[in-house]
Each structure stands twice: as structure tokens, then as C-alpha cells.
Scaffold this active site. Sequence first.
Site, PDB file in Angstrom:
ATOM      1  N   SER A 153     -32.641  51.268  -8.238  1.00 26.82           N
ATOM      2  CA  SER A 153     -33.831  50.710  -7.651  1.00 26.82           C
ATOM      3  C   SER A 153     -33.620  50.103  -6.253  1.00 26.82           C
ATOM      4  O   SER A 153     -34.585  49.881  -5.543  1.00 26.82           O
ATOM      5  CB  SER A 153     -34.407  49.631  -8.566  1.00 26.82           C
ATOM      6  OG  SER A 153     -33.522  48.536  -8.645  1.00 26.82           O
ATOM      7  N   LYS A 157     -32.903  42.979  -0.489  1.00 25.80           N
ATOM      8  CA  LYS A 157     -33.816  43.614  -1.441  1.00 25.80           C
ATOM      9  C   LYS A 157     -34.976  42.664  -1.729  1.00 25.80           C
ATOM     10  O   LYS A 157     -34.761  41.453  -1.873  1.00 25.80           O
ATOM     11  CB  LYS A 157     -33.054  43.945  -2.719  1.00 25.80           C
ATOM     12  CG  LYS A 157     -33.836  44.782  -3.726  1.00 25.80           C
ATOM     13  CD  LYS A 157     -32.955  45.142  -4.915  1.00 25.80           C
ATOM     14  CE  LYS A 157     -33.674  46.014  -5.922  1.00 25.80           C
ATOM     15  NZ  LYS A 157     -32.823  46.392  -7.063  1.00 25.80           N
ATOM     16  N   SER A 206     -28.438  50.044 -10.302  1.00 23.16           N
ATOM     17  CA  SER A 206     -29.372  49.984  -9.169  1.00 23.16           C
ATOM     18  C   SER A 206     -28.752  49.697  -7.811  1.00 23.16           C
ATOM     19  O   SER A 206     -29.431  49.801  -6.796  1.00 23.16           O
ATOM     20  CB  SER A 206     -30.465  48.950  -9.448  1.00 23.16           C
ATOM     21  OG  SER A 206     -31.423  49.497 -10.310  1.00 23.16           O
TER      22      SER A 206
END
Lengths: 95, 483
Positions: free
Chosen positions: B151, B76, B175
Site C-alpha cells: 500500500s 505516507k 506494504s
Amino acid sequence: MKLSIEDVVYVADLARLEFNDDELKIYCEQLTNILDYAEKLNELDTTNTQPTAHVLPINNVLREDIVLPSLDREKALQNAPSQENGCFKVPKVID
Amino acid sequence: MELFNLTIHETIELINKKEVSYKDVVENYLNRIDKVEDKVGSILKIMGEQSLKSACALDEKGVKAEGLMGIPYGLKDNISTDGVETTCASKMLANYIPPYNATVVEKLQKSGSIIIAKTNMDEFAMGSSTENSRFKKTHNPWNLDKVPGGSSGGSAASVAAGEVAFSLGSDTGGSIRQPASFCGVVGLKPTYGMVSRYGLIAFASSLDQIGPLTKDVKDCAIVLNAISGHDEKDSTSVKTQTKDYTSNLSKEIKGIKIGVPKEYFQEGLNEEVKKSVEDAIDYYKEMGAEIIPTSLPYTEYALSAYYIISSAEASSNLARYDGIRYGYQAENFDNLIDLYRKTRSEGFGEEVKRRIMLGTYALSSGYYDAYYKKALQVRTLIKEDFDKVFKTCDIILSPTCPTTAFGLGEKSNDPLAMYLSDIYTVPVNISGIPAISIPCGFDKNNLPIGLQLIGRPFEEEVLLKVGYSFEQGTDYHKKRASI
């Protein structure tokens, strides 16, 4: 809790943000909605409840005072938008 | 069988049998990225050349395949990589190149796994659909008109699309687990303090935790082995005993006590999701688990408390973006304050600014007690809810999300509706406990459904065991998106 445009301007100033009139209106409405939703917390009596800022029972994490390598100056400055003589450069603060 | 469809443990086996080389594996994933990335859009940066070089080096040395050796992964883009852009999907950090690696990156490097992509996300990890990325939209591999969740949407979609073998995400209010649920992969949020946050760009420090997204539970255990453990550089990381999380996996779970909280099955829960989760409960019953109806009465207050606490911490954490030391700097300004204002107003996107505003308000003089302190007190109540249930239950079972993946653009104009997507995941972050999402079915439109298992602090091995058992009796984890 209905926020006024003045409230939003005040908070924006604290947060070092600026908005145009349209944005102010939208934020005013949306923040009011979110805060209304948060009002739900007031249904609960928490007079005798301790706040939890942190979930772990860890306090004062210390280590031996040994000098370890840190970032060298060049690397620390590599992302600076503006630099001079090995320092971060900022606009003039005092006239 | 294409390599990109295989799990980590299957791939390692093939390499050991000399049926494929490390280079074959990385090449296969890079080709897959080439083929599907235009449609999925889960990646912000591909590290092709470098990753092939690492794989060839392993082949040349004839390194034995075990653990994560030679396995290509996605990271990420809020996790720092030395010398490689780490943008948080924000204009603010569009050109930011970290001068150091996050601890998890160092640990993965030591395990021999190979980074091949930095993955898309909601700007500064704020969002539930990855639509808040300032750079691109990510599409759900199961249906390209749907969001991947967020996210960590890029991390989940890239695993689901076979672009990477596994990925790391971060979970502040769901997330990792919510996008895992939407994309039909396994996602684990470890106990707060299990995995070092050093080098994770902070959103809400008391809630953030890094964790794996994988194709099955065994892979999840393998990745957790590599990334967990105490780190001197993160004073909130905990000294735990080193465990091999793969050693406890078995189908046999007889006698385990599974709590089912009624608050997670009420209004707002989609019927098909409910049915799939109930089927999972039936599976566990058949396996000899004891199902205990239970209650977490403060659940309905979790989301309010979460948005106050996380936004307050975010407003403080994001104060560092001043346009001086790193990151975006506005071009025209009159003085220092003006530089701050213009830099921040131009550099941050809408949702980030909304959260900074909410957090600043909640911390401001006159409102601190009414909002922030109140939220922290409610946090105590929510945590105590879990403590009570864990006196009689080993784990808690629930849906991960109230619905399957929603449409792109469907909720982007209504922040509150978007927030509601995290209603079953935020209580876990508030309490600092671990939870995993595993695929447990599909709705009539063939969109994946996720089952959430919540555990006691530092009892990840129990979650993994119970999740693994479910996989042994079902084949949802073997389904791949046909893209």
C-alpha cells in the site's frame, strides 16, 4: 463456507454498514471466496497450540503516574463535524 | 549529475563540500516534482513553501551537514502531521487535520530532514497496488502502465522517480517491501516494536510497522538511525540499545549463514524473478557465505491467517470512524445509528468495507474460534517455523514478490488474486521479525526485481550488512527510472 445474503446483511449490521442489493450480492460472493481460501487453516491440527495475539513478550506496560500535558479542548474539537458549547454534538439518542 | 538522482549520503557530502546549498537540494527536488508528478501521481500534498523556508534557515545558520540534515522526504499519508492534512487516501479523512505529530515525524524533524510531500497509498493501507486510493492513481516510474505496488505505492514511486530523497511507509503485510520491489528501491520493515507507531493511523495494530524506503542500503541505515527507539507514547515500542546502523556496513560477509527456504521458490514464482534471486545466492556464495537449504513448512498457511487476523484487527480499529469526533459525516440521517451507517458506508471505499466485513464476520459470535482463534494458533506455528530456522541460519533469503509489477487494473476486480501478491511478505509481519527488500535485477521488460532478506528480531544491522554487501558487488541500486 457459503455465505447467504442474510449472513451478509447480519454482519453489515454489526459493522454499521449498509449495502444495496447489487453490493450485497458481490460481497456475498467475494467473502465466500475469501473464507473458502481461509478454510485451508483447518487442514492443521492446532489442538495443543497456543494462540499468538502479540509477538512481543511485553506485558502490562506501566509508567509513573505523573500528569502530563494533553490536547487542549480547541484542538481536540478542531475536526468535529458538529460541535456546540465546547462539546461534540450528536443526534438525539433518547426520545 | 542531477541532485535528485543522488543518495542521502552523496547529497550530504556535496553540501559539506559547499558545492550545493540546502536550498539547492530542496529546490532541485521540488522542480523534479513539478516535472514528473503529472505522470507518476505519487503525491497527495506538496509542501513547497514550508520546505524551502526550512532549507533557507539551515543555509543561513550554516548548519553542518550530517545524517539527514536538510534532506527532503515524503511521508505516507497515514502518518500524522500536526496541522497538515492526513487522509489515509480515504474520503473518510479527506479533510482531517491531526492535532499532533507522529513520533517519527518529531524524530525526523529533530534530525533536520525536511518534509516535502505526503504520499499516496491504498485507502487505510489496504491493498497491494495503490489503486484503492480514493484520490488518484499512482504509476510505476519504470513503466507508467504498471502499478507501483502497495500500500505504500506513493512512498516507493516518489523515491524511484526522484521526487523525494527518501520516504517513510508502513508495512502490515508487505506494504513497504512489495512496492519497494516493484519500484526498484530499498524498503525495510523493522522488527515490530523498533519504531514507534504513535501517530500512525491504525490498520492492524499487532502487525503494522513504520519503515524507510530509500535509494540504497546505506540510506536505509541512516533513516533507521533517526526513526528507531523506544517511545513512551507507544506501549508496544521496545527499549532497545541505541545503535548506529551505518557502522556495521561492509562488503565482507564471509561465514554468514544464509537460509534459503524451498517454499519460497515453488509454483507461482516467475522464472525471471527466480533467476535473479538465484544469481544473488551465487553472489553470496562467492563472497564466502554459507548457503543452507531450509524449510518453512507452514508458509502456505500464512496468507489465510494474515487476512483473518489483519481484517479482524481492522474491523475493530476502524470502528472509531463514526462521524462524530472527526472525519467525514453523512449529510442526511434519521437517528444516531443511521448516522453511523451512512457515514461509514459513504466514507469508506470498497476494499476497506470488504475487510471490515471479513473481520467482523471472523470475530462474530459462533465464528470467533473457527476463524480468529484458529488464525492466531497458526500464527504461533508460523513464528515457530522462523525460530527453528534462525537456530542454524543468520538470515533467510527469498524473492520479495512472486512477480514484477503488474498492470494497472489487472487485478482490481479479483481481491484474492491481489492478496496473493503478498505471499512472501506476510509471514514476516505475522512473526514480528525484520525484513528488507533490495533491488536484485530487472526482467526482460526492464521492470525491477526485489530480493528479500529476513532477519532475527532486532538484528537489523545484520540485514543491512548483508544487503550492503550485495550492493558493493552489483549496480542494480544505481539504476534510475528514465522518466
